[in-house]
Design a protein around this motif. Structure first.
Motif, short mmCIF file in Angstrom:
data_model
loop_
_atom_site.label_atom_id
_atom_site.label_comp_id
_atom_site.label_asym_id
_atom_site.label_seq_id
_atom_site.Cartn_x
_atom_site.Cartn_y
_atom_site.Cartn_z
N ARG A 162 0.83 -1.21 0.00
CA ARG A 162 0.00 0.00 0.00
C ARG A 162 0.86 1.26 0.00
NH1 ARG A 162 -2.01 -4.11 2.74
NH2 ARG A 162 -0.79 -3.70 4.63
N ILE A 163 0.51 2.19 -0.91
CA ILE A 163 1.21 3.48 -1.03
C ILE A 163 0.16 4.59 -0.92
CG2 ILE A 163 2.58 4.98 -2.52
CD1 ILE A 163 3.80 2.46 -3.76
N LEU A 164 0.44 5.58 -0.09
CA LEU A 164 -0.51 6.68 0.15
C LEU A 164 0.05 7.98 -0.43
CD1 LEU A 164 -3.19 7.46 1.65
CD2 LEU A 164 -1.73 8.17 3.56
N LEU A 165 -0.80 8.66 -1.20
CA LEU A 165 -0.46 9.99 -1.71
C LEU A 165 -1.03 11.03 -0.77
CD1 LEU A 165 -1.20 9.57 -5.54
CD2 LEU A 165 0.93 9.16 -4.31
N LYS B 241 -3.00 2.39 11.28
CA LYS B 241 -4.23 1.72 10.87
C LYS B 241 -4.12 1.06 9.50
CE LYS B 241 -7.02 5.11 13.46
NZ LYS B 241 -8.06 6.17 13.35
N GLY B 242 -3.53 1.78 8.57
CA GLY B 242 -3.51 1.27 7.20
C GLY B 242 -2.29 0.47 6.83
N GLU B 243 -1.30 0.41 7.72
CA GLU B 243 -0.06 -0.33 7.47
C GLU B 243 0.51 0.01 6.10
OE1 GLU B 243 -0.58 -4.49 8.25
OE2 GLU B 243 -1.82 -4.11 10.00
N VAL B 244 0.68 1.30 5.86
CA VAL B 244 1.14 1.79 4.58
C VAL B 244 2.64 1.57 4.44
CG1 VAL B 244 1.50 3.89 3.23
CG2 VAL B 244 -0.71 3.45 4.29
N HIS B 245 3.04 1.12 3.25
CA HIS B 245 4.46 0.86 2.98
C HIS B 245 5.23 2.15 2.73
CE1 HIS B 245 8.11 -0.54 1.06
NE2 HIS B 245 7.77 0.07 -0.06
#
Length: 361
Positions: A78-81, A96-100
């Motif tokens: 998972r990648i978040l912008l 919460k989102g365990e973003v990479h």
């Protein structure tokens, strides 16, 4: 990386979606979604290695989307912008989102490409690791079944052969024929001993610890009875001593591996023509743990071999006895029980092995 990475990009702005797809479509398999709900449906139907989401979406934030994605399929990377000002979003994404990875907007195309490449490598590496772990679990299960068969399917017929041979010898008076039966007995005994060693090897190196309360006196009594049945101890002064001042928890199987191989070595490496043969085996349980001490006056070990005798298939003598795995199994069992082992020996004088095992709380 041999195969193309499947990428899903969720954003509520068409322009961003089109630009993203146009920029990455040659290197990656890119799909897009206008909202989080559509993105979740697409993840259910297709395997994506990388999922990218914008944080600021009207119906559901990127972090909220990743929370739901984990429930639907936790495997995609998972990648978040997000923007620099969204520090709380970054914190939530981590928790919460365990973003990479986070990429700040406006994003740079090379930055996005590198992030997707790295994420794809992580995904495929994890998948390969999961596959190998599954295979390893299968092999472990099959090995357990094999060891069970080794114990029951092979040793059973061997014992039958030995029993029949003993009965046949009662019916035969011819010395030459008796010699043949003695040869059969010797061969079956050697094979059964090898199978027994292999079972001990498996117990000491491959099976996880299973801690139970140990009655040391009962354990040593059982093992000594087995030694008397297996070997002629009439010419050896065997001393068995037990002191147990408190409860002791350990792995029963590994403890027996230690005791059996120490005694076996002490027996096998006695001086052939020594009149005063001695073996002392003592187990003491006190506040500081359990101590196993095995002392013999056998042939001893040359100093140059003493650091190597705990290696697999290492022998310290040319005598055709032993398999070269006894002390290796002792060392492996001791290490798995978080203990220590000490060896001191003098050539033609004897050997002393001390094993110290801690209390398991």
């Amino acid at each position: 990386m041999g195969q193309k990475v499947n990428v899903l990009y969720i954003d509520d702005e068409d322009n961003n979606l089109n630009s993203f797809k146009a920029s990455l479509r040659k290197e990656f398999n890119v799909n897009t979604a206008l909202n989080a709900k559509q993105g979740l449906e697409m993840v259910r139907e297709f395997e994506y290695q990388v999922v990218i989401a914008d944080q600021r979406m009207p119906e559901m934030t990127g972090v909220e989307f990743f929370e739901k994605l984990i429930q639907v399929n936790p495997l995609p990377i998972r990648i978040l912008l997000t923007g620099y000002s969204d520090i709380q979003s970054v914190i939530d994404a981590i928790n919460k989102g365990e973003v990479h990875r986070f990429i700040d907007k406006p994003w740079n195309i090379e930055q996005i490409k590198n992030a997707v490449r790295n994420a794809g490598e992580i995904y495929f590496t994890r998948k390969e690791l999961a596959y190998k772990n599954e295979k390893l679990h299968k092999v472990h299960s099959e090995m357990n079944q094999f060891v069970y068969s080794l114990s029951h399917e092979l040793r059973g017929p061997l014992m039958s052969i030995s029993g029949i041979s003993k009965l046949a010898k009662l019916e035969v008076n011819d010395p030459d024929i008796l010699e043949y039966f003695n040869m059969i007995d010797l061969a079956t005994h050697k094979l059964d001993n090898f199978i027994y060693k292999m079972l001990d090897f498996y117990r000491s190196t491959k099976i996880d610890n299973k801690f139970t309360k140990i009655d040391v006196a009962h354990l040593l009594e059982q093992q000594y009875a087995a030694y008397q049945e297996k070997w002629d101890l009439s010419e050896i002064d065997v001393q068995m001593n037990v002191v147990q001042e408190q409860e002791f928890y350990s792995d029963d199987a590994k403890l027996r591996v230690i005791v059996n191989n120490l005694f076996s070595n002490a027996y096998n490496f006695q001086k052939q023509h020594e009149k005063d043969k001695k073996i002392s085996l003592s187990i003491t349980v006190k506040n500081d743990g359990c101590t196993i001490l095995c002392i013999d006056n056998g042939i001893g070990i040359d100093e140059k071999y003493q650091k190597e005798v705990f290696n697999l298939f290492q022998r310290a003598t040319q005598q055709n006895v032993g398999s070269g795995i006894g002390l290796y199994m002792v060392k492996e069992s001791v290490e798995q029980l978080s203990g220590e082992i000490e060896l001191s020996s003098a050539l033609n004088e004897g050997t002393k092995v001390k094993v110290s095992l801690p209390h398991i709380v």
